[in-house]
Design an enzyme around this catalytic site. Structure first.
Site, PDB file in Angstrom:
ATOM      1  N   LYS A 207       0.837  -1.211   0.000  1.00  0.00           N
ATOM      2  CA  LYS A 207       0.000   0.000   0.000  1.00  0.00           C
ATOM      3  C   LYS A 207       0.864   1.250   0.000  1.00  0.00           C
ATOM      4  O   LYS A 207       1.808   1.347   0.776  1.00  0.00           O
ATOM      5  CB  LYS A 207      -0.886   0.018   1.257  1.00  0.00           C
ATOM      6  CG  LYS A 207      -1.828  -1.162   1.359  1.00  0.00           C
ATOM      7  CD  LYS A 207      -2.548  -1.178   2.689  1.00  0.00           C
ATOM      8  CE  LYS A 207      -1.609  -1.398   3.857  1.00  0.00           C
ATOM      9  NZ  LYS A 207      -2.316  -1.652   5.137  1.00  0.00           N
ATOM     10  N   THR A 240      -7.208  10.021   7.832  1.00  0.00           N
ATOM     11  CA  THR A 240      -6.786   8.751   7.231  1.00  0.00           C
ATOM     12  C   THR A 240      -6.433   7.695   8.277  1.00  0.00           C
ATOM     13  O   THR A 240      -5.860   6.662   7.942  1.00  0.00           O
ATOM     14  CB  THR A 240      -5.566   8.959   6.298  1.00  0.00           C
ATOM     15  OG1 THR A 240      -4.523   9.568   7.080  1.00  0.00           O
ATOM     16  CG2 THR A 240      -5.894   9.817   5.110  1.00  0.00           C
ATOM     17  N   GLY A 242      -6.718   4.561  10.176  1.00  0.00           N
ATOM     18  CA  GLY A 242      -7.490   3.327  10.013  1.00  0.00           C
ATOM     19  C   GLY A 242      -7.725   2.905   8.572  1.00  0.00           C
ATOM     20  O   GLY A 242      -8.435   1.935   8.327  1.00  0.00           O
ATOM     21  N   THR A 243      -7.093   3.602   7.622  1.00  0.00           N
ATOM     22  CA  THR A 243      -7.304   3.218   6.211  1.00  0.00           C
ATOM     23  C   THR A 243      -6.812   1.797   5.950  1.00  0.00           C
ATOM     24  O   THR A 243      -7.451   1.039   5.219  1.00  0.00           O
ATOM     25  CB  THR A 243      -6.578   4.179   5.240  1.00  0.00           C
ATOM     26  OG1 THR A 243      -5.250   4.396   5.719  1.00  0.00           O
ATOM     27  CG2 THR A 243      -7.299   5.486   5.104  1.00  0.00           C
ATOM     28  N   GLY A 244      -5.671   1.446   6.565  1.00  0.00           N
ATOM     29  CA  GLY A 244      -5.093   0.120   6.324  1.00  0.00           C
ATOM     30  C   GLY A 244      -5.996  -0.992   6.862  1.00  0.00           C
ATOM     31  O   GLY A 244      -6.263  -1.984   6.170  1.00  0.00           O
ATOM     32  N   CYS A 245      -6.483  -0.815   8.104  1.00  0.00           N
ATOM     33  CA  CYS A 245      -7.363  -1.825   8.715  1.00  0.00           C
ATOM     34  C   CYS A 245      -8.630  -1.973   7.868  1.00  0.00           C
ATOM     35  O   CYS A 245      -9.120  -3.077   7.611  1.00  0.00           O
ATOM     36  CB  CYS A 245      -7.781  -1.391  10.124  1.00  0.00           C
ATOM     37  SG  CYS A 245      -6.398  -1.000  11.194  1.00  0.00           S
TER      38      CYS A 245
HETATM   39  N1  LIG Z   1      -5.189  10.307   1.225  1.00  0.00           N
HETATM   40  C1  LIG Z   1      -5.581   9.195   0.630  1.00  0.00           C
HETATM   41  N2  LIG Z   1      -6.417   9.238  -0.440  1.00  0.00           N
HETATM   42  C2  LIG Z   1      -6.839   8.104  -1.050  1.00  0.00           C
HETATM   43  N3  LIG Z   1      -6.456   6.883  -0.668  1.00  0.00           N
HETATM   44  C3  LIG Z   1      -5.623   6.761   0.384  1.00  0.00           C
HETATM   45  C4  LIG Z   1      -5.132   7.901   1.092  1.00  0.00           C
HETATM   46  N4  LIG Z   1      -4.328   7.465   2.100  1.00  0.00           N
HETATM   47  C5  LIG Z   1      -4.317   6.114   2.024  1.00  0.00           C
HETATM   48  N5  LIG Z   1      -5.070   5.692   0.982  1.00  0.00           N
HETATM   49  C6  LIG Z   1      -5.330   4.314   0.586  1.00  0.00           C
HETATM   50  O1  LIG Z   1      -5.741   3.626   1.764  1.00  0.00           O
HETATM   51  C7  LIG Z   1      -5.257   2.294   1.778  1.00  0.00           C
HETATM   52  C8  LIG Z   1      -4.424   2.078   3.030  1.00  0.00           C
HETATM   53  O2  LIG Z   1      -3.112   2.536   2.770  1.00  0.00           O
HETATM   54  P1  LIG Z   1      -2.048   3.055   3.802  1.00  0.00           P
HETATM   55  O3  LIG Z   1      -2.555   4.323   4.422  1.00  0.00           O
HETATM   56  O4  LIG Z   1      -0.773   3.110   3.071  1.00  0.00           O
HETATM   57  O5  LIG Z   1      -2.049   1.880   4.878  1.00  0.00           O
HETATM   58  P2  LIG Z   1      -1.863   1.942   6.455  1.00  0.00           P
HETATM   59  O6  LIG Z   1      -3.086   2.587   7.031  1.00  0.00           O
HETATM   60  O7  LIG Z   1      -1.695   0.514   6.826  1.00  0.00           O
HETATM   61  O8  LIG Z   1      -0.654   2.768   6.696  1.00  0.00           O
HETATM   62  C9  LIG Z   1      -4.483   2.142   0.461  1.00  0.00           C
HETATM   63  O9  LIG Z   1      -5.321   1.599  -0.532  1.00  0.00           O
HETATM   64  C10 LIG Z   1      -4.090   3.567   0.120  1.00  0.00           C
HETATM   65  O10 LIG Z   1      -3.851   3.739  -1.250  1.00  0.00           O
HETATM   66  C1  LIG Z   2      -5.422  -1.318  17.480  1.00  0.00           C
HETATM   67  C2  LIG Z   2      -4.830  -0.765  16.227  1.00  0.00           C
HETATM   68  N1  LIG Z   2      -4.686  -1.555  15.147  1.00  0.00           N
HETATM   69  C3  LIG Z   2      -4.151  -1.058  14.008  1.00  0.00           C
HETATM   70  C4  LIG Z   2      -3.746   0.259  13.914  1.00  0.00           C
HETATM   71  C5  LIG Z   2      -3.117   0.793  12.638  1.00  0.00           C
HETATM   72  O1  LIG Z   2      -3.865   1.820  12.034  1.00  0.00           O
HETATM   73  P1  LIG Z   2      -3.139   3.100  11.359  1.00  0.00           P
HETATM   74  O2  LIG Z   2      -1.928   2.610  10.645  1.00  0.00           O
HETATM   75  O3  LIG Z   2      -4.145   3.665  10.404  1.00  0.00           O
HETATM   76  O4  LIG Z   2      -2.827   4.029  12.501  1.00  0.00           O
HETATM   77  C6  LIG Z   2      -3.899   1.074  15.061  1.00  0.00           C
HETATM   78  N2  LIG Z   2      -3.510   2.346  15.061  1.00  0.00           N
HETATM   79  N3  LIG Z   2      -4.445   0.534  16.202  1.00  0.00           N
HETATM   80 MG   LIG Z   3      -2.905   4.773   6.779  1.00  0.00          MG
END
Ligand SMILES: Nc1ncnc2c1ncn2[C@@H]1O[C@H](COP(=O)(O)OP(=O)(O)O)[C@@H](O)[C@H]1O
Ligand SMILES: Cc1ncc(COP(=O)(O)O)c(N)n1
Ligand SMILES: [Mg+2]
Length: 529
Positions: A207, A240, A242-245
């Site tokens: 990602k 943003t 929690g986008t990954g979860c």
């Molecule tokens: N500002 C944003 N606009 C659109 N999509 C986003 C944005 N930030 C993250 N994403 C998307 O959200 C998903 C989670 O990505 P990311 O944020 O890299 O993961 P994590 O939350 O684990 O760090 C991916 O599909 C990424 O492309």
């Molecule tokens: C309990 C828990 N699980 C997962 C994430 C990761 O989420 P993010 O990378 O968006 O902060 C988090 N912050 N807390």
């Molecule tokens: Mg994220």
């Protein structure tokens, strides 16, 4: 390569298994099973990420979600203030409670704070078979707080990843899993995806939400054969967290519904983008990274905020469906016909234009909308989501061969009304899962308006009404001579009748609508409750 109890084959056999299973369950309990994701993750007290995000994402995607909590975090939009790990044997207890009782389709993992917790999970997966494992290798929160330390890396690499149908690291996690390699460009992400795939997961999604200097949000998907560069616009927002979860849960939910892996990933990415765009201005907490709204309902200040809740099932009482041919035949414009129907007591109007040019249809929709709005009557567009959007009508009505309700919902957002034509219990269930507001059930009687449309009869209507979770409007050959019979049956969820010819293939639309309205009023006051 993947072993143990995790099997995900192509979507076709996946569906077949679901059908076999649901008939088995039906025999046992007299009910149908529904897609089920088990989230094994940490709790986020701020509810933007972790278990709370997973529950909301699955709910938004229409999938049941059970939970095994691995850790409880004291967390908000500023950061993670404290972490309390749940004892490993208690994680094992939770896993056993869920997996020994419920038919879980897909397990999704988030925060796994210790090697012991990973081992317990792996043990459960060999005891209880599920169809897919989605691993989100959560390590560090975006605020920079450690959620799973480096001691976990070798177990992730050697034992968890080989079991996974997909692993979804962000840039930092991909780098950590690969011994700290540099990840700064899309080319680096491709390279990382290939190296991670060699560790055993069937699919990898690296990602790029945190990729520096990137205008788009780019993710790299690799299935061992092909790379896919999945791009979406980067939404400018602080929300943003929690986008990954959410992305991983949505992938799990779509897999549980039977999608192929690539489709599940695409749908999930689109869902995250839509939710971020919708929530970009909401303000929760004072920290640098806020949560977003998974259910697309919290946004305030727009007139649309109350729209969906404002859908009143009793609007289905006298549902007028237009027909341009009939109105032409009687020498009146569509707008005049709609105005007369509303004056006569129509409570909702659907514009049905099978042959009109798009431009003309749009103009008609706009003119009719003005009339409907001035009387507080909702206007729906038949089939054409594009025309509904362009005219800002109140919603659409779709048939079984039109756009699925779930896709229409994604395009139209949460505020608009969506109706779906259904003949069976399964179609009604699907409409509900897809996010529809009501269903139209018919043809109740045979009709000239729809050639080759098999009737379901009063019995079919009764069957669907009894099982439907949504309000129902009866349609098909209904007129002043039989509407009373339909309403007097007192069927559960039946809110009204939809009519075409009975109003519009008549000389005097106003008089016919009044007559039908009076009749319906009488029938519904006498119906058996
Ligand atoms: N500002 C944003 N606009 C659109 N999509 C986003 C944005 N930030 C993250 N994403 C998307 O959200 C998903 C989670 O990505 P990311 O944020 O890299 O993961 P994590 O939350 O684990 O760090 C991916 O599909 C990424 O492309
Ligand atoms: C309990 C828990 N699980 C997962 C994430 C990761 O989420 P993010 O990378 O968006 O902060 C988090 N912050 N807390
Ligand atoms: Mg994220």
């Amino acid at each position: 390569m993947a072993s143990g109890g995790v099997i995900l084959s192509n979507s076709f056999s996946f569906y077949q298994k679901r059908i076999v299973m649901s008939s088995r369950m039906q025999e046992k309990n007299g009910g149908a099973s529904i897609p089920h994701v088990l989230s094994v993750a940490g709790s986020d007290s701020g509810a933007g990420a972790g278990i709370q995000a997973d529950l909301k994402a699955c709910a938004a995607r229409g999938v049941y979600c059970s939970t095994v909590i691995t850790s409880v975090t004291a967390q908000n939009t500023v950061g993670v203030q404290a972490v309390h790990a749940v004892p490993e044997d208690f994680v094992a207890q939770q896993l056993k409670s869920v997996l020994s009782d419920m038919q879980v389709d897909v397990v999704k993992t988030g925060m796994l704070p210790s090697v012991g917790v990973v081992k317990v999970l792996l043990q459960s997966l060999t005891e209880f078979s599920v169809r897919a494992l989605v691993v989100d290798p959560v390590m560090v929160s975006t605020s920079g707080d450690v959620l799973a330390g480096p001691s976990i890396l070798s177990t992730f690499r050697e034992e968890l990843l080989p079991m996974a149908n997909i692993v979804t690291p962000n840039i930092k996690e991909a780098s950590a899993l690969l011994g700290g390699i540099r990840l700064e460009t899309v080319a680096d992400m491709r390279n990382a995806a290939e190296l991670l795939h060699a560790l055993g997961p069937r699919n990898v999604l690296v990602k790029g939400g945190d990729l520096p200097d990137s205008l788009d949000a780019v993710d790299i998907f690799f299935n061992g054969e092909h790379f896919y560069e999945l791009r979406s616009s980067r939404i400018k927002t602080r929300n943003t967290h929690g986008t990954g979860c959410t992305l991983a849960s949505c992938i799990a939910a779509e897999l549980a519904k039977g999608s192929s892996m690539l489709t599940a990933v695409r749908v999930a990415k689109r869902y995250v983008e839509t939710a971020l765009e919708y929530s970009k201005d909401i303000l929760i907490g004072n920290g640098i990274q806020g949560p977003f709204d998974h259910l697309l309902r919290l946004k305030s200040g727009s007139q649309s905020f109350h729209r969906k809740d404002a859908f009143n099932p009793s609007d289905l009482f006298l549902y007028a469906v237009t027909d341009s041919g009939m109105n032409k035949k009687w020498g009146r414009s569509m707008v005049d016909a709609v105005a007369a129907a509303i004056q006569g007591g129509a409570t909702i109007v659907q514009l049905r234009e099978k042959d009109a040019e798009t431009r003309d249809f749009l103009e008609t929709a706009k003119s009719c909308l003005a009339v409907c709005r001035s009387h507080g009557v909702p206007l729906l567009i038949n089939d054409r989501v594009d025309v509904a959007l362009a005219s800002d009508a109140d919603g659409v009505h779709v048939g079984q061969s039109d756009m699925p309700a779930s896709v229409a919902r994604t395009l139209l957002g949460p505020e608009k009304i969506i109706g779906v034509s259904c003949k069976t219990i399964e179609q009604a269930q699907q409409a509900w899962i897809g996010g529809a507001d009501y269903i139209g059930c018919g043809g109740v009687y045979s009709t000239n308006t729809k050639a080759n449309n098999p009737t379901v009869g009063l019995d079919g209507l009764k069957t669907v009404c009894s099982a439907s979770k949504l309000p129902v409007v009866a349609i098909g050959g209904i007129n002043t001579s039989n509407a009373g019979t339909v309403m007097e049956m007192g069927l559960p969820n039946l809110k009204g009748v939809a009519v075409v010819s009975a109003l519009f293939d008549r000389e005097n639309v106003l008089a016919e609508t009044k007559k039908l309205h009076a009749l319906l009023m009488e029938a519904s006051s006498s119906k058996i409750q």
